[in-house]
Design an enzyme around this catalytic site. Sequence first.
Site, PDB file in Angstrom:
ATOM      1  N   HIS A  52      -3.651  -0.629  -4.839  1.00  0.00           N
ATOM      2  CA  HIS A  52      -5.114  -0.451  -4.269  1.00  0.00           C
ATOM      3  C   HIS A  52      -4.791  -0.533  -6.117  1.00  0.00           C
ATOM      4  CE1 HIS A  52      -4.985  -0.570   0.118  1.00  0.00           C
ATOM      5  NE2 HIS A  52      -4.055   0.243  -0.107  1.00  0.00           N
ATOM      6  N   SER A  59       0.701  -1.528  -0.045  1.00  0.00           N
ATOM      7  CA  SER A  59      -0.111  -0.192   0.261  1.00  0.00           C
ATOM      8  C   SER A  59       1.226   1.317  -0.150  1.00  0.00           C
ATOM      9  CB  SER A  59      -0.885   0.182   0.575  1.00  0.00           C
ATOM     10  OG  SER A  59      -1.895   0.874   0.745  1.00  0.00           O
ATOM     11  N   GLU A 112      -4.536  -5.063  -5.435  1.00  0.00           N
ATOM     12  CA  GLU A 112      -4.432  -5.605  -4.021  1.00  0.00           C
ATOM     13  C   GLU A 112      -4.856  -7.439  -4.013  1.00  0.00           C
ATOM     14  OE1 GLU A 112      -8.383  -4.834  -1.539  1.00  0.00           O
ATOM     15  OE2 GLU A 112      -7.440  -2.546  -1.878  1.00  0.00           O
TER      16      GLU A 112
END
Length: 290
Positions: A210, A160, A237
């Site tokens: 993401h 992330s 993801e």
Amino acid sequence: MNNTPSSSLEEGAKNLKTLKKIKLLLPALLLLSASVLAQGKLFIIGGGKRPPALIQRLADEADLKEGYGVVLAMSSIEPDTSSYYGIKQFRELGFTNIQSMYYTFENMPSFTALDSLRNAKLIYITGGDQNRFMKRIEGTGIYKAIHDCFENGGMIAGTSAGAAVMSHVMITGDEKNYPEYDDTGRTIESNNLIYSTGLGMLKSVIIDQHFIQRSRYNRLFSAVIEHPELKGIGIDESTAILVENNTAEVVGESQVILVEKPQHINTDKTKISTRKMNVSILRSGDKIKL
């Protein structure tokens, strides 16, 4: 051929000088060769759930059985929680040689702590906010220690926000024209996205994360059109790219979107147009040159 004693002496002297030059250059050449051979790997995860198979591949590629790993949670607003879960995933797979470190300019790392980073087999950067991570490590020596670890053959990994910091041109997630935060990016336009400087583990790439789950196409399209010399890599993801020797391999459950080579770019005030741009959809096992 002139075989007089004087010519033989001159030839011998020349050879001796050449040998001396080689002897002087050899340590530098060996050091250069070692640094090239020792360069490490990157494992860049797009966020979300991290399946055990993904973490196992990360640990195997880092050769974690032969050394130790360090979790850095400076991206997180709750670093203790991020450190706990970051370590937990490795320990569930039997890797107990994982520790966490949390340092900022207000809580500076010691020389010993920086040395531990340099010699780690794995440095793993948790999620949170990429801007927070870069601000917290500023002036601490951690930036250089991460690069030293990589140059020593270590693995630098992140998920992330820990993925976003990998590129030199870093997408911050903020927009000039739309101050209220949006997960996706509302438009494709110039002079809107706010960029900062990341760790620069990748110089020729902009990373977004993401990616498919949050439909961040507008954001990456805008970024690549504004930086046409760079490749845009959007990692979904539960998915990662493993970077080694200028090649990126897709690993994990979902896909990676590659955006590159926009042509005939035209800007009218803020709106952007490009008549041609390459977009690739990649799945586990696919490889691309960086």
